[in-house]
Design a protein around this motif. Structure first.
Motif, PDB file in Angstrom:
ATOM      1  N   ASN A 140      -5.477  33.136 -18.851  1.00  0.00           N
ATOM      2  CA  ASN A 140      -4.764  33.505 -17.820  1.00  0.00           C
ATOM      3  C   ASN A 140      -4.061  34.214 -18.434  1.00  0.00           C
ATOM      4  O   ASN A 140      -3.116  35.080 -17.684  1.00  0.00           O
ATOM      5  CB  ASN A 140      -3.495  32.358 -17.280  1.00  0.00           C
ATOM      6  CG  ASN A 140      -3.284  32.195 -16.655  1.00  0.00           C
ATOM      7  OD1 ASN A 140      -2.736  33.043 -15.799  1.00  0.00           O
ATOM      8  ND2 ASN A 140      -1.372  32.186 -17.146  1.00  0.00           N
ATOM      9  N   HIS A 181      -3.432  39.358 -12.376  1.00  0.00           N
ATOM     10  CA  HIS A 181      -3.159  38.185 -11.452  1.00  0.00           C
ATOM     11  C   HIS A 181      -1.926  38.587 -11.073  1.00  0.00           C
ATOM     12  O   HIS A 181      -0.965  37.740 -10.737  1.00  0.00           O
ATOM     13  CB  HIS A 181      -2.811  36.779 -12.304  1.00  0.00           C
ATOM     14  CG  HIS A 181      -1.961  35.894 -13.221  1.00  0.00           C
ATOM     15  ND1 HIS A 181      -2.238  36.228 -15.029  1.00  0.00           N
ATOM     16  CD2 HIS A 181      -1.286  35.484 -13.627  1.00  0.00           C
ATOM     17  CE1 HIS A 181      -1.276  36.012 -15.818  1.00  0.00           C
ATOM     18  NE2 HIS A 181      -0.763  35.454 -14.481  1.00  0.00           N
ATOM     19  N   HIS A 221       2.070  36.645  -9.128  1.00  0.00           N
ATOM     20  CA  HIS A 221       3.832  36.913  -9.253  1.00  0.00           C
ATOM     21  C   HIS A 221       4.639  37.497  -9.148  1.00  0.00           C
ATOM     22  O   HIS A 221       5.404  38.339  -8.701  1.00  0.00           O
ATOM     23  CB  HIS A 221       4.569  36.426 -11.054  1.00  0.00           C
ATOM     24  CG  HIS A 221       3.772  35.787 -12.254  1.00  0.00           C
ATOM     25  ND1 HIS A 221       3.878  34.026 -11.956  1.00  0.00           N
ATOM     26  CD2 HIS A 221       2.612  36.019 -12.948  1.00  0.00           C
ATOM     27  CE1 HIS A 221       2.849  34.239 -12.787  1.00  0.00           C
ATOM     28  NE2 HIS A 221       2.219  34.658 -13.105  1.00  0.00           N
ATOM     29  N   ASP A 250       2.120  29.910 -12.886  1.00  0.00           N
ATOM     30  CA  ASP A 250       1.268  29.711 -13.512  1.00  0.00           C
ATOM     31  C   ASP A 250       0.575  28.377 -14.307  1.00  0.00           C
ATOM     32  O   ASP A 250      -0.636  28.216 -13.970  1.00  0.00           O
ATOM     33  CB  ASP A 250       0.605  30.646 -15.275  1.00  0.00           C
ATOM     34  CG  ASP A 250       1.587  31.890 -15.159  1.00  0.00           C
ATOM     35  OD1 ASP A 250       1.018  32.517 -14.945  1.00  0.00           O
ATOM     36  OD2 ASP A 250       3.259  32.379 -15.872  1.00  0.00           O
TER      37      ASP A 250
HETATM   38 FE   LIG Z   1       1.429  34.445 -14.847  1.00  0.00          FE
END
Ligand SMILES: [Fe+2]
Ligand code: FES
Length: 330
Positions: free
Chosen positions: A163, A169, A174, A288
């Motif tokens: 991640n 991402h 987010h 996350d």
């Molecule tokens: Fe993140």
């Protein structure tokens, strides 16, 4: 499909953060790290020691016991161990005290306290001396000031690391956050190797969002990244990330959030962090956590289709495979 067996519970022969220094006071504390039960305790001068959390008499957890006269005493029948793990007292039997105790020694883990964290060295061979512990220099540079954020996620540590190797991402997962909502949604990624790891970065933007991350993977493994803060005061928030495997499906994660600020700006940020930013950052890492816990562990790799934007993930997997090969060859 599974993660590489040498990786599932963490790479061996590495330093890992075990807990926060402030969490270990006069009572011993027990933790599950890299699939092992460890007890962390302070001796009479406050020095930290880490041993296996299993009394050599009947196997009780030593973390349930206490520290008496600088020794770790098991709660069950009072057997005591010194700072080297040597059994020094068997109060229930004079014969055992003379004949058995000298032959009993707990497994010990080399330990250090740095950056307000307790670090332990996990090695395949318990007698092997630990290499020096390298941590990001910001953590011990007085020009920086920071806070520790700790969380436990029900996901394998490899997914936590992947991640962090995936800047793309940011604007999606987010996208509604105060800190990670800006910038383009499409980009090419560039990866460059250095001595101890690699940097993955977006080609099209820098200083806008979570646009790059740097992996350090030698005798410790950590990730450095920057988040531009829009205010409070405006500027870069540097995050140093660590992941310590607990079980195959759970990970202790640390985000050490640091800023290079002095004077009133430092005081202002430290005040705002506690009253405002900490909650905002927590919302982000909760996103996350939810996503990583939704990935179905190692199964996530079975039907994945990686794109050019996943170059960081690919590079991380390559680096970890090289690390395993290099350890196997040694
Ligand atoms: Fe993140
Ligand atoms: S189990 Fe520890 S003293 Fe008996």
């Amino acid at each position: 499909m599974d993660f590489e067996p040498q990786l599932k519970l963490g790479l061996q022969n590495m330093w890992y953060p075990i807990c926060q220094s402030a969490g270990v006071k006069e009572k011993p504390r027990g933790f599950h790290r890299l699939g092992q039960d460890v007890v962390v305790w302070r001796d009479s001068v406050g020095k930290i020691h880490i041993h296996e959390d299993r009394c050599l008499h009947r196997g009780a957890k030593l973390s349930v016991g206490e520290v008496v006269n600088g020794s770790l005493r098991c709660a069950y029948h009072g057997w005591c161990y010194d700072t080297s793990g040597q059994c020094v007292t068997i109060p229930t039997s004079k014969t055992a005290q003379t004949k058995l105790a000298p032959r009993l020694r707990l497994r010990s883990y080399e330990s250090q306290e740095r950056a307000d964290l307790v670090w332990g060295y996990f090695s395949e061979n318990a007698d092997e001396p630990a290499p020096p512990l390298i941590i990001p220099e910001e953590l011990e540079d007085p020009a920086y000031s920071g806070f520790i954020c700790e969380a436990v996620w029900k996901a394998n540590w490899i997914l936590v690391l992947e991640n962090l190797a995936d800047p793309m991402h940011g604007p999606f997962l987010h996208g509604q956050s105060l800190t990670l909502g800006r910038g383009a949604l499409e980009d090419d990624m560039r990866v460059s190797r250095n001595d101890a790891g690699f940097i993955v970065e977006r080609e099209g933007q820098r200083g806008v969002n979570f646009d790059w991350s740097e992996f350090y993977c030698d005798d410790s493994l950590w990730v450095r990244l920057d988040i531009p803060l829009p205010f409070g005061p405006k500027g870069i928030l540097r995050i140093l990330c660590f992941a310590t495997p607990m079980t195959e499906d759970s990970t202790l994660v640390y985000f050490l959030r640091y800023r290079k600020l002095s004077g009133w700006k430092r005081a202002y940020w430290r005040f705002l962090y506690k009253t405002f930013w900490e909650k905002q950052h927590f919302k982000v890492i909760e996103q996350d956590r939810v996503i990583l816990e939704s990935l179905r562990g190692a199964q996530s790799r079975m039907a994945e289709h990686l794109a050019n934007s996943d170059r960081g993930v690919t590079e991380l997997r390559k680096l970890l495979r090289e690390k395993i090969a290099c350890r196997t060859a040694q």
